[in-house]
Design a protein around this motif. Structure first.
Motif, short mmCIF file in Angstrom:
data_model
loop_
_atom_site.label_atom_id
_atom_site.label_comp_id
_atom_site.label_asym_id
_atom_site.label_seq_id
_atom_site.Cartn_x
_atom_site.Cartn_y
_atom_site.Cartn_z
N LYS A 54 0.77 -1.35 0.06
CA LYS A 54 -0.04 -0.12 0.03
C LYS A 54 0.63 1.02 -0.02
O LYS A 54 0.24 2.41 -0.15
CB LYS A 54 -0.85 -0.11 1.10
N ASN A 143 -6.61 0.45 -1.05
CA ASN A 143 -6.11 1.20 -2.25
C ASN A 143 -4.59 1.73 -1.94
O ASN A 143 -3.85 1.29 -0.69
CB ASN A 143 -7.06 2.53 -1.95
N SER A 149 -10.47 5.61 -1.71
CA SER A 149 -10.81 4.19 -1.11
C SER A 149 -11.51 3.59 -2.29
O SER A 149 -12.34 4.23 -3.14
CB SER A 149 -11.52 4.38 0.14
MG MG Z 1 -7.84 3.96 4.40
#
Ligand code: MG
Ligand code: TXA
Length: 341
Positions: A54, A143, A149
């Motif tokens: 991420k 995401n 998101s």
């Molecule tokens: Mg978040």
């Protein structure tokens, strides 16, 4: 691993996802709020990979997802009556409860904090996967850190495809904004993030007030950074987006290419002006507008009550504090020039 397949959330694929989690892999899965990027919460290496994939800073703790209240209790040092009442009323559902953690919860999950956030998602596939895995599942939104998101499997694939082991498709997320995060301390509740369960509902269910964290404790929920959920196009807050765009057109007359501006308002998100529908559509609309590569997205105010509080919070964070004409011209003119080059 090059491509990540998106699978339907059939029993077979849920069993496979659970198997991947037990082996230390990463699975994106649907919840009622947004898609999560899951790892076995007890597997430190897998949890570290969540942060890597991420590009999430290590100081931002993860929420642990469980399939039962008993599993939640096993992650906390103690479960006060207030937590029992919240679980009974709102679980499964979009409420994360923060309490001192049991030593079994690895420090990487909580970013070194002595507390852990736990929630039980209200989604058949998510619950079945956690049950089948037999372990609690640590999961942030699926995401790239800082970006909007994901409320659909396709958005997860855009952001993380090729870097995770599986994506379970459970259709569009029903709630569309993340869980409400509440910390319990000394018999009091503190709101760390507005979300899918409203403050009003929590106060009514418990007969107790939900406090804002004290000013000095702004870092209490480390994820609450100034800029978050942000599209690539600059997002500017305005008290009346329609009036803002009209005035802009007047100012622009005879001054070259007019700015390409998209607007986000309650009526653009929900023609029948329903705040729940607006919340469910917010992130998908932000992603869709962003793909059109506008010079700016101008967003209006939302009522600071009910689910409106969560929408207003996400837009404010996505704007990174940019508001009004001065922000608009400094950001947008710079971007326009960059694009014309
Ligand atoms: Mg978040
Ligand atoms: O609805 C949701 O909560 C979604 C789905 C996937 O469940 N998850 C989610 O996770 O939004 P994430 O990582 O994007 O946001 C978690 C938020 C962050 O703002 C983080 O700082 C806060 O929860 N948080 C987690 N653990 C905490 C703790 N121990 N103390 C304070 N805040 C915490």
């Amino acid at each position: 691993m090059r491509k990540t397949k998106t699978d339907p959330s059939t029993d077979r694929h849920i069993r496979r996802a659970a198997h991947i989690l037990r082996r230390g892999g990463l699975v994106a899965f649907p919840t009622e709020t947004v898609y999560g990027l899951g790892a076995n919460a007890f597997d430190e290496k897998a949890v570290c990979r969540v942060f890597e994939v991420k590009k999430r800073p290590a100081f931002d703790p993860l929420i642990v997802h469980v399939a039962s209240a008993a599993q939640a209790r096993s992650l906390w040092l103690a479960t006060p009556p207030l937590a029992e009442a919240l679980m009974k009323k709102f679980w499964p559902g979009p409420l994360s409860i923060v309490l001192p953690k049991d030593p079994r919860v690895p420090d990487v999950v909580t970013a070194g904090l002595p507390t852990v956030a736990v929630r039980m998602p209200d989604h058949r596939a998510a619950l079945a996967m956690i049950r089948a895995a037999g372990v609690p599942v640590a999961a942030p939104s699926a995401n790239l850190f800082g970006y909007t998101s994901p409320t659909a499997a396709a958005s997860v694939a855009e952001d993380l495809g090729g870097r995770i082991d599986a994506i379970l498709d459970g259709g569009p997320a029903r709630v569309g904004v993340e869980s409400t995060v509440v910390k319990i301390e000394g018999g009091r509740m503190f709101l760390l993030r507005p979300g899918g369960i409203t403050v009003e509902a929590i106060e009514e269910a418990t007969g107790k007030k939900v406090f804002r964290p004290r000013a000095g404790k702004a870092k209490e929920s480390p994820g609450q950074l100034k800029s978050h959920y942000a599209p690539h196009a600059p997002l500017i807050m305005a008290s009346d987006p329609a009036a803002f765009v009209r005035r802009l057109r007047a100012l622009e007359k005879g001054r070259g290419r007019p700015a390409r501006v998209a607007a986000i308002t309650l009526s653009s998100l929900s023609p029948r002006r329903d705040l729940y529908q607006a919340a469910a559509r917010l992130f998908q609309v932000m992603r869709k507008l962003d793909k059109m590569d506008p010079d700016a997205i101008v967003a209006g105010p939302f009522p600071a009550q009910g689910i409106g509080r969560a929408i207003a919070d996400r837009l404010e964070k996505a704007s990174g504090g940019k508001r009004g004409w001065k922000s608009f011209f400094s950001t947008v003119n710079r971007r326009k020039k960059e694009k014309e080059r």
